[in-house]
Design a protein around this motif. Structure first.
Motif, PDB file in Angstrom:
ATOM      1  N   VAL A 119       0.868  -1.178   0.000  1.00 11.86           N
ATOM      2  CA  VAL A 119       0.000   0.000   0.000  1.00 11.86           C
ATOM      3  C   VAL A 119       0.902   1.226   0.000  1.00 11.86           C
ATOM      4  O   VAL A 119       2.052   1.158   0.416  1.00 11.86           O
ATOM      5  CB  VAL A 119      -0.949   0.056   1.231  1.00 11.86           C
ATOM      6  CG1 VAL A 119      -1.940  -1.087   1.221  1.00 11.86           C
ATOM      7  CG2 VAL A 119      -0.171   0.088   2.527  1.00 11.86           C
ATOM      8  N   ASP A 138      -9.093  -0.257   1.840  1.00 12.61           N
ATOM      9  CA  ASP A 138      -9.621  -0.288   0.469  1.00 12.61           C
ATOM     10  C   ASP A 138      -8.515  -0.554  -0.546  1.00 12.61           C
ATOM     11  O   ASP A 138      -8.682  -1.344  -1.474  1.00 12.61           O
ATOM     12  CB  ASP A 138     -10.334   1.025   0.126  1.00 12.61           C
ATOM     13  CG  ASP A 138     -11.663   1.175   0.854  1.00 12.61           C
ATOM     14  OD1 ASP A 138     -12.186   0.154   1.352  1.00 12.61           O
ATOM     15  OD2 ASP A 138     -12.156   2.315   0.926  1.00 12.61           O
ATOM     16  N   GLN A 139      -7.399   0.076  -0.358  1.00 14.70           N
ATOM     17  CA  GLN A 139      -6.271  -0.100  -1.269  1.00 14.70           C
ATOM     18  C   GLN A 139      -5.675  -1.511  -1.131  1.00 14.70           C
ATOM     19  O   GLN A 139      -5.360  -2.165  -2.120  1.00 14.70           O
ATOM     20  CB  GLN A 139      -5.207   0.952  -0.964  1.00 14.70           C
ATOM     21  CG  GLN A 139      -4.015   0.920  -1.877  1.00 14.70           C
ATOM     22  CD  GLN A 139      -2.968   1.960  -1.485  1.00 14.70           C
ATOM     23  OE1 GLN A 139      -3.142   2.718  -0.548  1.00 14.70           O
ATOM     24  NE2 GLN A 139      -1.887   1.989  -2.214  1.00 14.70           N
ATOM     25  N   LEU A 141      -7.084  -4.282  -0.178  1.00 12.63           N
ATOM     26  CA  LEU A 141      -7.979  -5.368  -0.586  1.00 12.63           C
ATOM     27  C   LEU A 141      -8.411  -5.282  -2.042  1.00 12.63           C
ATOM     28  O   LEU A 141      -9.155  -6.136  -2.515  1.00 12.63           O
ATOM     29  CB  LEU A 141      -9.206  -5.386   0.333  1.00 12.63           C
ATOM     30  CG  LEU A 141      -8.890  -5.666   1.801  1.00 12.63           C
ATOM     31  CD1 LEU A 141     -10.136  -5.533   2.654  1.00 12.63           C
ATOM     32  CD2 LEU A 141      -8.252  -7.030   1.977  1.00 12.63           C
ATOM     33  N   ARG A 142      -7.917  -4.288  -2.759  1.00 12.80           N
ATOM     34  CA  ARG A 142      -8.242  -4.137  -4.174  1.00 12.80           C
ATOM     35  C   ARG A 142      -7.546  -5.236  -4.985  1.00 12.80           C
ATOM     36  O   ARG A 142      -6.369  -5.516  -4.763  1.00 12.80           O
ATOM     37  CB  ARG A 142      -7.764  -2.762  -4.661  1.00 12.80           C
ATOM     38  CG  ARG A 142      -8.139  -2.455  -6.074  1.00 12.80           C
ATOM     39  CD  ARG A 142      -7.720  -1.056  -6.505  1.00 12.80           C
ATOM     40  NE  ARG A 142      -7.557  -0.154  -5.371  1.00 12.80           N
ATOM     41  CZ  ARG A 142      -6.537   0.680  -5.221  1.00 12.80           C
ATOM     42  NH1 ARG A 142      -5.597   0.741  -6.126  1.00 12.80           N
ATOM     43  NH2 ARG A 142      -6.457   1.455  -4.166  1.00 12.80           N
ATOM     44  N   PRO A 143      -8.245  -5.871  -5.900  1.00 15.53           N
ATOM     45  CA  PRO A 143      -7.595  -6.888  -6.733  1.00 15.53           C
ATOM     46  C   PRO A 143      -6.428  -6.274  -7.510  1.00 15.53           C
ATOM     47  O   PRO A 143      -6.499  -5.137  -7.968  1.00 15.53           O
ATOM     48  CB  PRO A 143      -8.704  -7.351  -7.687  1.00 15.53           C
ATOM     49  CG  PRO A 143      -9.983  -6.944  -7.024  1.00 15.53           C
ATOM     50  CD  PRO A 143      -9.660  -5.724  -6.214  1.00 15.53           C
ATOM     51  N   THR A 144      -5.350  -7.049  -7.644  1.00 14.60           N
ATOM     52  CA  THR A 144      -4.163  -6.544  -8.334  1.00 14.60           C
ATOM     53  C   THR A 144      -3.904  -7.223  -9.663  1.00 14.60           C
ATOM     54  O   THR A 144      -2.996  -6.860 -10.371  1.00 14.60           O
ATOM     55  CB  THR A 144      -2.916  -6.722  -7.453  1.00 14.60           C
ATOM     56  OG1 THR A 144      -2.789  -8.111  -7.145  1.00 14.60           O
ATOM     57  CG2 THR A 144      -3.015  -5.901  -6.186  1.00 14.60           C
TER      58      THR A 144
END
Length: 157
Positions: A119, A138-139, A141-144
């Motif tokens: 992050v 939020d950042q 857990l965002r899909p990468t």
């Protein structure tokens, strides 16, 4: 020959390892660090997990999984492939800097690749994890990526 090999370690056992991605044609090696393992006394389940991760990381390329003294095994692997460069992804493990220094002292060029940050963070370090997590959840857990391929749907009648 001025070839390169990739050295994988316990913190870099993934097919998306930056050193692997930067060298898609280079052979890769993972070494079970015998002196560390003797002291750490990891369970069989943990060792098997590391083995499976190493297999997955080197799948589709020339590679080797070894056991012994890390620097000796990486040097031998590089020599077998007539490589003068060892690419590796950075680690915070205390032994990592020592191994890199020892490899460089043997005449190998060691290229260290950085992990992308988990992050981005600005400001003073948080005093509590919960305060940090509220700001980065939020950042984090965002899909990468696209994730694994799912099997094609089949018509069921």
């Amino acid at each position: 020959m001025n070839g390169a090999v990739v050295w994988l370690h316990g913190d870099s056992l993934t097919p998306t390892d930056p050193a692997l991605l930067a060298n898609p044609a280079a052979p890769a090696v993972f070494v079970f660090d015998e002196p560390f393992l003797a002291a750490a006394q990891l369970s069989f389940k943990r060792l098997f997990f590391l083995y499976e991760c190493a297999l997955e990381a080197i799948a589709g390329r020339e590679g080797s999984i070894r056991r012994g003294v890390v620097v000796d095994e990486v040097r031998a692997f590089a020599a077998e492939h007539q490589a003068t460069e060892v690419h590796v992804t950075a680690s915070v493990a205390p032994r990592f800097r020592q191994y890199v220094a020892e490899l460089r002292n043997t005449g190998l060029q060691v290229v260290t690749h950085e992990l992308p940050p988990f992050v981005s963070w600005r400001g003073a370090p948080p005093r509590r994890f919960s305060a940090f997590w509220r700001q980065v959840a939020d950042q984090a857990l965002r899909p990468t990526g696209s994730g694994p391929e799912l099997p094609a749907e089949q018509d069921v009648e």
